[in-house]
Design a protein around this motif. Structure first.
Motif, PDB file in Angstrom:
ATOM      1  N   GLU A   1      45.206  27.635  58.574  1.00  0.00           N
ATOM      2  CA  GLU A   1      44.163  28.422  58.751  1.00  0.00           C
ATOM      3  C   GLU A   1      44.062  29.733  57.924  1.00  0.00           C
ATOM      4  OE1 GLU A   1      41.638  31.113  62.317  1.00  0.00           O
ATOM      5  OE2 GLU A   1      43.726  29.875  62.650  1.00  0.00           O
ATOM      6  N   LEU A   2      45.431  30.221  57.901  1.00  0.00           N
ATOM      7  CA  LEU A   2      45.481  31.478  57.101  1.00  0.00           C
ATOM      8  C   LEU A   2      45.567  31.123  55.611  1.00  0.00           C
ATOM      9  CD1 LEU A   2      46.243  34.593  56.833  1.00  0.00           C
ATOM     10  CD2 LEU A   2      48.734  33.583  56.844  1.00  0.00           C
ATOM     11  N   GLU A   3      45.790  30.235  55.327  1.00  0.00           N
ATOM     12  CA  GLU A   3      45.852  29.767  53.572  1.00  0.00           C
ATOM     13  C   GLU A   3      44.409  29.668  53.370  1.00  0.00           C
ATOM     14  OE1 GLU A   3      48.585  26.503  53.393  1.00  0.00           O
ATOM     15  OE2 GLU A   3      50.472  27.726  53.536  1.00  0.00           O
ATOM     16  N   GLY A   4      43.744  28.839  54.324  1.00  0.00           N
ATOM     17  CA  GLY A   4      42.144  28.616  53.953  1.00  0.00           C
ATOM     18  C   GLY A   4      41.314  30.029  53.837  1.00  0.00           C
ATOM     19  N   LEU A   5      41.592  30.728  54.788  1.00  0.00           N
ATOM     20  CA  LEU A   5      40.926  32.302  54.718  1.00  0.00           C
ATOM     21  C   LEU A   5      41.401  32.976  53.730  1.00  0.00           C
ATOM     22  CD1 LEU A   5      41.629  32.881  58.686  1.00  0.00           C
ATOM     23  CD2 LEU A   5      39.272  32.424  57.577  1.00  0.00           C
ATOM     24  N   LEU A   6      42.596  32.946  53.190  1.00  0.00           N
ATOM     25  CA  LEU A   6      43.101  33.514  52.031  1.00  0.00           C
ATOM     26  C   LEU A   6      42.546  32.855  50.480  1.00  0.00           C
ATOM     27  CD1 LEU A   6      46.770  34.168  52.765  1.00  0.00           C
ATOM     28  CD2 LEU A   6      45.033  35.949  52.580  1.00  0.00           C
ATOM     29  N   ARG A   7      42.311  31.694  50.696  1.00  0.00           N
ATOM     30  CA  ARG A   7      41.541  31.041  49.392  1.00  0.00           C
ATOM     31  C   ARG A   7      40.117  31.601  49.646  1.00  0.00           C
ATOM     32  NH1 ARG A   7      44.571  26.503  50.718  1.00  0.00           N
ATOM     33  NH2 ARG A   7      42.806  25.777  52.033  1.00  0.00           N
ATOM     34  N   THR A   8      39.262  31.467  50.807  1.00  0.00           N
ATOM     35  CA  THR A   8      38.154  31.787  50.708  1.00  0.00           C
ATOM     36  C   THR A   8      38.004  33.272  50.132  1.00  0.00           C
ATOM     37  OG1 THR A   8      37.433  30.373  52.491  1.00  0.00           O
ATOM     38  CG2 THR A   8      35.967  32.297  52.236  1.00  0.00           C
ATOM     39  N   ARG A   9      38.648  34.154  50.821  1.00  0.00           N
ATOM     40  CA  ARG A   9      38.500  35.771  50.125  1.00  0.00           C
ATOM     41  C   ARG A   9      38.889  35.734  48.668  1.00  0.00           C
ATOM     42  NH1 ARG A   9      42.652  39.895  52.708  1.00  0.00           N
ATOM     43  NH2 ARG A   9      44.264  38.820  51.578  1.00  0.00           N
ATOM     44  N   GLU A  10      39.916  35.143  48.288  1.00  0.00           N
ATOM     45  CA  GLU A  10      40.050  35.124  46.751  1.00  0.00           C
ATOM     46  C   GLU A  10      39.022  34.692  46.034  1.00  0.00           C
ATOM     47  OE1 GLU A  10      43.857  33.101  46.302  1.00  0.00           O
ATOM     48  OE2 GLU A  10      45.043  34.528  47.554  1.00  0.00           O
ATOM     49  N   ASN A  11      38.346  33.573  46.534  1.00  0.00           N
ATOM     50  CA  ASN A  11      37.161  32.998  45.812  1.00  0.00           C
ATOM     51  C   ASN A  11      36.197  33.812  45.685  1.00  0.00           C
ATOM     52  OD1 ASN A  11      38.616  30.639  45.194  1.00  0.00           O
ATOM     53  ND2 ASN A  11      37.682  29.531  46.801  1.00  0.00           N
ATOM     54  N   PHE A  12      35.664  34.464  46.845  1.00  0.00           N
ATOM     55  CA  PHE A  12      34.662  35.358  46.716  1.00  0.00           C
ATOM     56  C   PHE A  12      35.029  36.541  45.860  1.00  0.00           C
ATOM     57  CE2 PHE A  12      32.348  39.063  48.333  1.00  0.00           C
ATOM     58  CZ  PHE A  12      31.105  38.714  48.380  1.00  0.00           C
ATOM     59  N   GLU A  13      36.340  37.236  45.902  1.00  0.00           N
ATOM     60  CA  GLU A  13      36.353  38.495  45.269  1.00  0.00           C
ATOM     61  C   GLU A  13      36.584  38.140  43.652  1.00  0.00           C
ATOM     62  OE1 GLU A  13      40.142  39.880  46.972  1.00  0.00           O
ATOM     63  OE2 GLU A  13      38.923  40.715  48.505  1.00  0.00           O
ATOM     64  N   GLU A  14      36.970  36.954  43.116  1.00  0.00           N
ATOM     65  CA  GLU A  14      37.037  36.658  41.880  1.00  0.00           C
ATOM     66  C   GLU A  14      35.602  36.324  41.036  1.00  0.00           C
ATOM     67  OE1 GLU A  14      40.186  34.023  41.122  1.00  0.00           O
ATOM     68  OE2 GLU A  14      41.761  35.246  41.983  1.00  0.00           O
ATOM     69  N   GLN A  15      34.658  36.353  41.855  1.00  0.00           N
ATOM     70  CA  GLN A  15      33.362  35.700  41.378  1.00  0.00           C
ATOM     71  C   GLN A  15      32.801  36.777  40.133  1.00  0.00           C
ATOM     72  OE1 GLN A  15      29.948  35.510  43.887  1.00  0.00           O
ATOM     73  NE2 GLN A  15      31.191  34.520  45.634  1.00  0.00           N
ATOM     74  N   TYR A  16      32.977  37.672  40.067  1.00  0.00           N
ATOM     75  CA  TYR A  16      32.666  38.801  39.086  1.00  0.00           C
ATOM     76  C   TYR A  16      33.459  39.405  38.337  1.00  0.00           C
ATOM     77  CZ  TYR A  16      28.363  37.547  41.376  1.00  0.00           C
ATOM     78  OH  TYR A  16      27.325  37.001  42.078  1.00  0.00           O
ATOM     79  N   HIS A  17      34.961  38.693  38.120  1.00  0.00           N
ATOM     80  CA  HIS A  17      36.020  39.373  37.401  1.00  0.00           C
ATOM     81  C   HIS A  17      35.860  39.574  36.039  1.00  0.00           C
ATOM     82  CE1 HIS A  17      40.313  40.195  36.359  1.00  0.00           C
ATOM     83  NE2 HIS A  17      40.302  40.434  37.664  1.00  0.00           N
ATOM     84  N   ALA A  18      35.540  40.997  35.679  1.00  0.00           N
ATOM     85  CA  ALA A  18      35.540  41.250  34.266  1.00  0.00           C
ATOM     86  C   ALA A  18      36.152  40.700  33.259  1.00  0.00           C
ATOM     87  CB  ALA A  18      35.335  42.795  34.164  1.00  0.00           C
ATOM     88  N   ASP A  19      37.414  40.533  33.547  1.00  0.00           N
ATOM     89  CA  ASP A  19      38.294  39.972  32.462  1.00  0.00           C
ATOM     90  C   ASP A  19      37.970  38.442  31.978  1.00  0.00           C
ATOM     91  OD1 ASP A  19      39.723  42.219  32.734  1.00  0.00           O
ATOM     92  OD2 ASP A  19      41.127  41.363  34.225  1.00  0.00           O
ATOM     93  N   THR A  20      36.963  37.844  32.858  1.00  0.00           N
ATOM     94  CA  THR A  20      36.897  36.133  32.575  1.00  0.00           C
ATOM     95  C   THR A  20      35.515  36.295  31.833  1.00  0.00           C
ATOM     96  OG1 THR A  20      35.547  36.281  34.589  1.00  0.00           O
ATOM     97  CG2 THR A  20      37.849  35.415  34.627  1.00  0.00           C
ATOM     98  N   PHE A  21      34.737  37.701  31.541  1.00  0.00           N
ATOM     99  CA  PHE A  21      33.627  37.447  30.804  1.00  0.00           C
ATOM    100  C   PHE A  21      33.764  37.303  29.340  1.00  0.00           C
ATOM    101  CE2 PHE A  21      31.725  40.817  33.779  1.00  0.00           C
ATOM    102  CZ  PHE A  21      31.236  39.878  34.873  1.00  0.00           C
ATOM    103  N   SER A  22      32.876  36.636  28.703  1.00  0.00           N
ATOM    104  CA  SER A  22      33.056  36.433  27.154  1.00  0.00           C
ATOM    105  C   SER A  22      32.535  37.715  26.420  1.00  0.00           C
ATOM    106  CB  SER A  22      31.878  35.440  26.793  1.00  0.00           C
ATOM    107  OG  SER A  22      30.542  35.753  26.914  1.00  0.00           O
ATOM    108  N   GLU A  23      32.849  37.909  25.298  1.00  0.00           N
ATOM    109  CA  GLU A  23      32.605  38.897  24.431  1.00  0.00           C
ATOM    110  C   GLU A  23      31.023  39.258  24.358  1.00  0.00           C
ATOM    111  OE1 GLU A  23      34.438  41.286  23.155  1.00  0.00           O
ATOM    112  OE2 GLU A  23      36.375  40.298  23.946  1.00  0.00           O
ATOM    113  N   GLU A  24      30.376  37.931  24.309  1.00  0.00           N
ATOM    114  CA  GLU A  24      29.112  38.185  24.165  1.00  0.00           C
ATOM    115  C   GLU A  24      28.324  38.877  25.291  1.00  0.00           C
ATOM    116  OE1 GLU A  24      30.299  35.332  23.539  1.00  0.00           O
ATOM    117  OE2 GLU A  24      30.398  35.367  21.652  1.00  0.00           O
ATOM    118  N   HIS A  25      28.915  38.251  26.619  1.00  0.00           N
ATOM    119  CA  HIS A  25      28.460  38.946  28.017  1.00  0.00           C
ATOM    120  C   HIS A  25      28.876  40.469  28.066  1.00  0.00           C
ATOM    121  CE1 HIS A  25      26.945  38.316  31.959  1.00  0.00           C
ATOM    122  NE2 HIS A  25      27.947  39.160  32.417  1.00  0.00           N
ATOM    123  N   VAL A  26      29.936  40.540  27.628  1.00  0.00           N
ATOM    124  CA  VAL A  26      30.472  42.140  27.859  1.00  0.00           C
ATOM    125  C   VAL A  26      29.514  43.193  27.011  1.00  0.00           C
ATOM    126  CG1 VAL A  26      32.400  43.750  27.165  1.00  0.00           C
ATOM    127  CG2 VAL A  26      32.954  41.520  28.249  1.00  0.00           C
TER     128      VAL A  26
END
Length: 133
Positions: A91-116
Motif C-alpha cells: 500500500e505504501l509503495e503504491g501511494l508513493l508511486r501515485t504521489r510521484e506520478n502526479f508531482e512529475e507531470q509538469y517537470h520543467a527538465d523534461t520540456f523540449s527546447e521548443e516548449h521552453v
C-alpha cells in the motif's frame, strides 16, 4: 382589413423569429445560456479540484501513518519483525508511486527546447498584459 392584419401579423412574427436567430433565442437569452453553462462547468471543475485536494491530503496522511509505523516498528498486525505487513508495504509503495506520478507531470527538465521557448514567450505576453492593465 382582416387579410392585411393577418399578413402584418405573419410578417411581424417572421421578423421576430429572425431576430431570435436559428436557435429561437434572443441574443440576451443566448448570452444567459452561455453564462449559465460556464457557471455550471466552473462549479464542476471547482468540485473536482476540491475532491483531488481532499484525496491528496488523505493520501499524504496515510503515507505519513505508514512511514511512522514502519520506522517505529508498530504495525497494526502481528508479524515477526514488527514492521509493516506485506500488504501495508505494498500500500505504501503504491501511494508513493501515485504521489510521484502526479508531482512529475509538469517537470520543467523534461520540456523540449521548443516548449521552453514557447513558455518563455507565453510568460512575456502575460507580463506585457499585466503592465498594460
Amino acid at each position: 382589413s382582416p387579410i392585411d392584419n393577418k399578413l402584418s401579423s405573419v410578417i411581424t412574427m417572421s421578423a421576430r423569429r429572425e431576430r431570435r436567430g436559428i436557435t429561437g433565442y434572443t441574443a440576451t437569452e443566448q448570452l444567459n445560456q452561455i453564462i449559465s453553462a460556464e457557471e455550471t462547468a466552473r462549479q464542476k471543475r471547482s468540485g473536482q479540484a476540491k475532491r483531488r485536494l481532499e484525496r491528496a491530503a488523505r493520501r499524504e496522511n496515510r503515507i505519513a501513518q505508514l512511514e511512522i509505523m514502519d520506522s517505529d516498528g508498530s504495525s497494526s498486525s502481528d508479524n515477526s519483525n514488527n514492521g509493516l505487513t506485506d500488504s501495508e508495504r505494498a500500500e505504501l509503495e503504491g501511494l508513493l508511486r501515485t504521489r510521484e506520478n502526479f508531482e512529475e507531470q509538469y517537470h520543467a527538465d523534461t520540456f523540449s527546447e521548443e516548449h521552453v521557448e514557447f513558455k518563455r514567450l507565453h510568460n512575456e505576453a502575460f507580463a506585457a498584459l499585466a503592465r498594460f492593465c
